[in-house]
Structures are given as structure tokens and as C-alpha cells.
Write a protein that holds these residues in place. Structure first.
Motif, PDB file in Angstrom:
ATOM      1  N   HIS A 197       0.814  -1.219   0.000  1.00 44.64           N
ATOM      2  CA  HIS A 197       0.000   0.000   0.000  1.00 44.64           C
ATOM      3  C   HIS A 197       0.848   1.270   0.000  1.00 44.64           C
ATOM      4  N   LYS A 198       2.150   1.177   0.271  1.00 47.60           N
ATOM      5  CA  LYS A 198       2.975   2.366   0.511  1.00 47.60           C
ATOM      6  C   LYS A 198       2.980   3.369  -0.655  1.00 47.60           C
ATOM      7  N   LEU A 199       2.807   2.870  -1.880  1.00 50.31           N
ATOM      8  CA  LEU A 199       2.850   3.784  -3.035  1.00 50.31           C
ATOM      9  C   LEU A 199       1.662   4.756  -3.032  1.00 50.31           C
ATOM     10  N   GLY A 233      -6.724  -5.120  10.296  1.00 43.62           N
ATOM     11  CA  GLY A 233      -5.491  -4.827   9.565  1.00 43.62           C
ATOM     12  C   GLY A 233      -4.311  -4.830  10.505  1.00 43.62           C
ATOM     13  N   PRO A 234      -3.106  -5.124   9.991  1.00 47.71           N
ATOM     14  CA  PRO A 234      -1.920  -5.048  10.842  1.00 47.71           C
ATOM     15  C   PRO A 234      -1.588  -3.590  11.130  1.00 47.71           C
ATOM     16  N   ILE A 235      -0.961  -3.332  12.284  1.00 47.04           N
ATOM     17  CA  ILE A 235      -0.540  -1.963  12.586  1.00 47.04           C
ATOM     18  C   ILE A 235       0.938  -1.925  12.975  1.00 47.04           C
ATOM     19  N   GLY A 236       1.700  -1.178  12.164  1.00 43.24           N
ATOM     20  CA  GLY A 236       3.095  -0.903  12.493  1.00 43.24           C
ATOM     21  C   GLY A 236       3.127   0.542  12.949  1.00 43.24           C
ATOM     22  N   GLY A 237       2.959   1.458  11.995  1.00 44.68           N
ATOM     23  CA  GLY A 237       2.759   2.871  12.322  1.00 44.68           C
ATOM     24  C   GLY A 237       1.290   3.230  12.216  1.00 44.68           C
ATOM     25  N   GLY A 238       0.511   2.379  11.555  1.00 38.44           N
ATOM     26  CA  GLY A 238      -0.942   2.565  11.515  1.00 38.44           C
ATOM     27  C   GLY A 238      -1.538   2.934  10.175  1.00 38.44           C
ATOM     28  N   SER A 239      -0.716   3.040   9.106  1.00 42.66           N
ATOM     29  CA  SER A 239      -1.262   3.642   7.885  1.00 42.66           C
ATOM     30  C   SER A 239      -2.169   2.720   7.074  1.00 42.66           C
ATOM     31  N   ASN A 240      -1.810   1.443   6.918  1.00 44.49           N
ATOM     32  CA  ASN A 240      -2.700   0.609   6.093  1.00 44.49           C
ATOM     33  C   ASN A 240      -3.997   0.323   6.827  1.00 44.49           C
ATOM     34  N   GLU A 281       4.040  -8.859   7.539  1.00 43.14           N
ATOM     35  CA  GLU A 281       3.242  -7.850   8.252  1.00 43.14           C
ATOM     36  C   GLU A 281       1.761  -8.128   8.030  1.00 43.14           C
ATOM     37  N   ALA A 282       1.413  -8.322   6.753  1.00 42.08           N
ATOM     38  CA  ALA A 282       0.011  -8.545   6.389  1.00 42.08           C
ATOM     39  C   ALA A 282      -0.524  -9.806   7.049  1.00 42.08           C
ATOM     40  N   ALA A 283       0.353 -10.790   7.254  1.00 42.10           N
ATOM     41  CA  ALA A 283      -0.077 -12.060   7.833  1.00 42.10           C
ATOM     42  C   ALA A 283      -0.616 -11.884   9.258  1.00 42.10           C
TER      43      ALA A 283
HETATM   44  C1  LIG Z   1       4.938  -0.661   5.998  1.00 38.37           C
HETATM   45  C2  LIG Z   1       4.071  -1.821   6.043  1.00 38.37           C
HETATM   46  C3  LIG Z   1       3.318  -2.131   7.169  1.00 38.37           C
HETATM   47  C4  LIG Z   1       3.361  -1.339   8.446  1.00 38.37           C
HETATM   48  O1  LIG Z   1       3.047   0.020   8.329  1.00 38.37           O
HETATM   49  P1  LIG Z   1       1.615   0.618   8.557  1.00 38.37           P
HETATM   50  O2  LIG Z   1       1.817   2.072   8.474  1.00 38.37           O
HETATM   51  O3  LIG Z   1       1.123   0.179   9.922  1.00 38.37           O
HETATM   52  O4  LIG Z   1       0.736   0.102   7.473  1.00 38.37           O
HETATM   53  C5  LIG Z   1       2.501  -3.237   7.135  1.00 38.37           C
HETATM   54  N1  LIG Z   1       2.445  -4.017   6.040  1.00 38.37           N
HETATM   55  C6  LIG Z   1       3.152  -3.760   4.928  1.00 38.37           C
HETATM   56  C7  LIG Z   1       3.013  -4.664   3.760  1.00 38.37           C
HETATM   57  C8  LIG Z   1       3.977  -2.647   4.896  1.00 38.37           C
HETATM   58  O5  LIG Z   1       4.672  -2.375   3.780  1.00 38.37           O
END
Ligand SMILES: *Cc1c(COP(=O)(O)O)cnc(C)c1O
Length: 454
Positions: free
Chosen positions: A113-115, A264-271, A387-389
Motif C-alpha cells: 500500500h505504501k505507493l 489490519g496489521p498496525i506498524g505505524g498505523g497507515s494501512n 506484516e500482512a499475515a
Molecule cells: C509498511 C508496512 C506495514 C506497516 O506500516 P503501517 O503504516 O502500519 O501500514 C505493514 N504491512 C506492509 C506490507 C507494509 O509495507
């Protein structure tokens, strides 16, 4: 043979024309961001050395919708709208009455999703005359996306890549180089922050927090030529990702269903924000009651075990102070194979949603995550990013709960990236080298004592 639909596609004309800004609808506004020196709220001018004014204005905007520039929509057309799929084969494998849907962001050129945010970030910088961007990358998804976006707009891209990833993922580096990026393993001797870390620990394998310090310094000392780009956490980043959920709302309509729970997974929270915020908007304004569940690794439990306090976004303490659920800015992650989820903090928007009871959070251990990834791959044919898993594992838990309750519940999760560049993690899993790791309570308490005093 039935002709049950599994793919719900939208035409190109249905790419959203606006991003949705949750700041218009949050019952309680976001807490102010503080200057690290004065501890007073910062204003737009304080951020100007790092970000273009258009993005700073989005960061603080309370407008419900923000127009997507046509140039950005043109690039979105390369992969958007992304498909929504009903995971009927997974449902059968789990023998659940739940209906499971997933939005697939892995079809983007960068594989995640980063793009969705790299593209507008490069665009707005270019518009304001900036010739290059600096950034950090952990697992490599963000560095890849920003390299591609900078390439589209003819800009330079300088990526500080966490050293352990740089060494373990040489192909990630090569992808970024293919798009013209300059990739440096972090900590490096190119910045003062990097040299300071190396002096203390010459063998440091780096962290996202350290790489952020280096990238921020590189932009701040470039004499205005370059600015800095962040792939998650900031309000404008989460806002850009709402194209995901807006498309989902229409696609669920095509499917004739509405989700009971969005995961959804959360790292920083964006997806998670990207898929979740448009549904939260429906909860807040249209009487819907969808549960939103953010999923973090048990090894980096910012929301479920961190403290809601002011902290730095980086390790060296160069960023403004942000109130967030944090494990402490000097958090050193376990060698977890989901690099994108190893950040010590969390987006302010997600923290307020959690604190205001607008979402739930859960932490899932590593082995359950990889088991879920394999179950999903064997039924749906897609190898997910580690991450997605985490999101898949939580969606499977939801489907199992539906089975126990004997209820047809509708579960929607964000498959935010594929795992084709993460096969070394799968390799380690198959070799039996992965273990579960609970973040130790003593570490949390130590880090909490070291939080900045505000
Ligand atoms: C960067 C990333 C994440 C973690 O970041 P979020 O901002 O929480 O989305 C999760 N999954 C994928 C595939 C990523 O590239």
C-alpha cells in the motif's frame, strides 16, 4: 460448478477523487505536537525545514475531504482501484460460517500500500521546487515505494536502510537502485546521528528509529534542497491511504454485504487507517457499528502494552514530541520477521481512536502469524507479506469465533502487501528457526522511566 463471484472490481473512474480526513470527525481532537526543546505546541513553520507546506497543511487540516491532484490520480491508475476478493476457499478450509473478504494492495508496482502515499508526497515536494527526498526504510517496502514515486517525478531519493535488512535483503536494495535511489546502510558515518550510534556500538545492526534520525538530519542539513518523507505514522500519510477504504465501501456494496469487523496489521498505523477510517466515518455519522481491530506483533506491542505518553519519533530525539502509545524511543526490537511492524510508537490518529474507544487492538505471536500465512497461501494462492499475515491471523481468529458462535459474520481484512521479497522469513519459518517472543515487562518499565518529561 457454481458461478459465485470471488472478485469485486471497480472501473478506473471509481478511483476516489478525494482523501478522507478523520480529523473532521474525531469526537476529541488530536493532542498537540510539541517542540522537543521548548515543549510548546509546534506550528507549521517548525515543520517547514522537513516537509512541503502542502503536506504540513494536510497534517493539521480539519477539512473532511482533501482533493487528490489529477497528476497523482494519473499514477494511481497504474494499479488502482485494487481488487476486493471474497476468500471463499479460505472460508471452506476453516469450515466457518463467516464471510471473509480481503482488499488486495499487493497489486501495486511496489507490492504494498505504501505507493498510495509515496506518490502524493513526491508530487507535493516537486510542486514546491524540492529536488530530492530523504527517508528511512526497515523491511524495504517504504524505500521501494518512495524510490518509485521519486522516479516518476524525476527526483533524487536517498534511503537510509536499517543495516540488518540491508545485509539480509540485497534484492530489496537492488530494486531501489533500479529506480535510481541512493541506498545507505544505517547506522552510517554520513550523519552525526549515525556516527554517534557507531561510536557507542560499532556493530549496531540499526533500527527504524536510528534510520529516521539519519534521514531527518540529511534533509535538515541539505540547505533546503531536500526534504524528508515518512511512510507511516503522520496524519497526512494515513489520510492518503483512505483510498483503500473508500474503494472498499463501494466494493462491499457490489458484494451486497457490509463488514461486521475490519482487520489490519498496525506498524505505524497507515494501512489499517487506510481501510478502517472510511468505515469509522460510517460508524460516526451513519449509525453503523463495524468493529475495527488493529493487529500488532506480540514482540512489539505498542498499543496493547505501551504507555500513552509524549515521546520522540526517533532514537536520537530529533523529532518533535508526539503523544502516542509507545514502548520508548530507545526500543530495540527483537529480530522479528515482520520488519514493518517493529516501530516503537504509533500514529497519533490510531492512538486517539484507541484511547477514545473507537477501535480495538490485539497482539499476535510470530508462529501463529506464519501458520495463518501458510493457511491463506494454500487456499487463496497469494503469499502475504509477514506484516500482512498478522491481519490474516486475526481475521482467522474472527472467523473461528463466528464458527463457535454459530453466526455468519462478515470479516474484512487488508492484505496490504505480498511477501515475494520476504521469502527469507518464510525460509526461516520452514527451517524451524522462528520462535515466539513476548516483549519483556522489565524492558517496558525501563523504557517508561526514560520517557521525556513533559
Ligand atoms: C509498511 C508496512 C506495514 C506497516 O506500516 P503501517 O503504516 O502500519 O501500514 C505493514 N504491512 C506492509 C506490507 C507494509 O509495507
Amino acid at each position: 460448478m457454481s458461478d459465485e463471484t470471488v472478485r469485486f472490481e471497480l472501473p478506473q473512474s471509481e478511483i476516489p477523487h478525494q482523501w478522507y480526513n478523520i480529523q473532521a470527525d474525531l469526537p476529541r481532537p488530536l493532542p498537540p505536537v510539541l517542540h522537543p526543546g521548548t515543549k510548546q505546541p509546534i506550528g507549521p513553520d517548525d515543520l517547514a525545514p522537513l516537509f512541503p507546506m502542502a503536506l504540513i497543511m494536510q497534517e493539521v487540516s480539519r477539512d473532511r475531504y482533501i482533493d487528490i491532484p489529477e497528476e497523482v490520480r494519473e499514477i494511481y491508475k497504474l494499479w488502482r482501484p485494487t481488487p476486493l476478493l471474497r476468500a471463499r476457499r479460505l472460508e471452506k478450509a476453516l469450515d466457518t460460517p463467516a464471510h471473509i473478504y480481503y482488499k488486495y494492495e499487493g497489486v501495486s508496482p511496489s507490492g504494498s500500500h505504501k505507493l498510495n502515499t509515496a506518490t502524493p508526497q513526491a508530487y507535493y515536494n516537486k510542486e514546491e521546487g524540492i529536488t530530492g527526498l530523504t527517508t528511512e526504510t526497515g523491511a524495504g517496502q517504504w524505500g521501494t515505494a518512495l524510490s518509485q514515486a521519486c522516479n516518476f517525478f524525476g527526483m533524487d531519493c536517498f534511503v537510509y536502510m536499517v543495516k540488518i535488512s540491508y545485509q539480509q535483503k540485497p534484492y530489496r536494495r537492488a530494486i531501489m537502485q533500479a529506480f535510481g535511489a541512493d541506498v545507505t546502510p544505517s547506522p552510517s558515518d554520513k550523519t552525526q546521528a549515525g556516527r554517534m550510534i557507531l561510536e557507542r556500538d560499532p556493530n549496531s545492526t540499526g533500527s527504524l528509529g536510528i534510520a529516521i534520525s539519519e534521514a531527518v538530519e540529511a534533509a535538515a542539513t541539505s540547505g533546503g534542497k531536500y526534504k524528508y518523507a515518512l511512510g507511516s505514522v503522520l496524519n497526512h500519510v494515513l489520510t492518503h491511504q483512505t483510498v483503500i477504504g473508500q474503494e472498499c465501501l463501494k466494493q462491499m456494496e457490489l458484494a451486497g454485504e457490509y463488514p461486521d469487523v475490519v482487520v489490519g496489521p498496525i506498524g505505524g498505523g497507515s494501512n489499517f487507517a487506510g481501510i478502517g477510517l472510511p468505515f469509522l466515518h460510517q460508524n460516526l455519522t451513519a449509525g453503523k457499528q463495524t468493529r475495527l481491530v488493529g493487529v500488532e506483533p506480540a514482540a512489539c506491542p505498542s498499543l496493547t502494552r505501551g504507555k500513552y505518553a509524549y515521546d520522540f519519533g526517533d532514537t536520537a530525539g530529533m523529532t518533535p514530541l508526539v503523544k502516542m502509545y509507545t514502548l520508548g524511543h530507545d526500543f530495540v526490537p527483537a529480530p522479528l520477521h515482520a520488519g514493518g511492524l517493529r516501530y516503537h510508537g504509533m500514529a497519533s490518529i490510531i492512538c486517539e481512536m484507541y484511547d477514545q474507544g473507537l477501535m480495538e487492538a490485539t497482539a499476535i505471536p510470530q508462529l501463529e502469524t506464519f501458520q495463518a500465512a501458510i493457511t491463506f497461501a494454500r487456499s487463496e494462492g497469494i503469499i502475504p507479506a509477514p506484516e500482512a499475515a498478522h491481519g490474516i491471523a486475526a481475521a482467522i481468529r474472527e472467523a473461528q469465533a463466528a464458527k463457535e458462535a454459530g453466526e455468519k459474520r462478515v470479516v474484512l481484512f487488508n492484505l496490504c502487501g505480498h511477501g515475494h521479497f520476504d521469502m527469507s522469513a518464510y525460509d526461516a519459518y520452514f527451517a524451524g528457526e522462528l520462535t515466539d517472543y513476548e516483549y519483556p515487562q522489565e524492558e517496558i518499565e525501563r523504557a517508561m522511566a526514560a520517557l521525556p518529561q513533559v
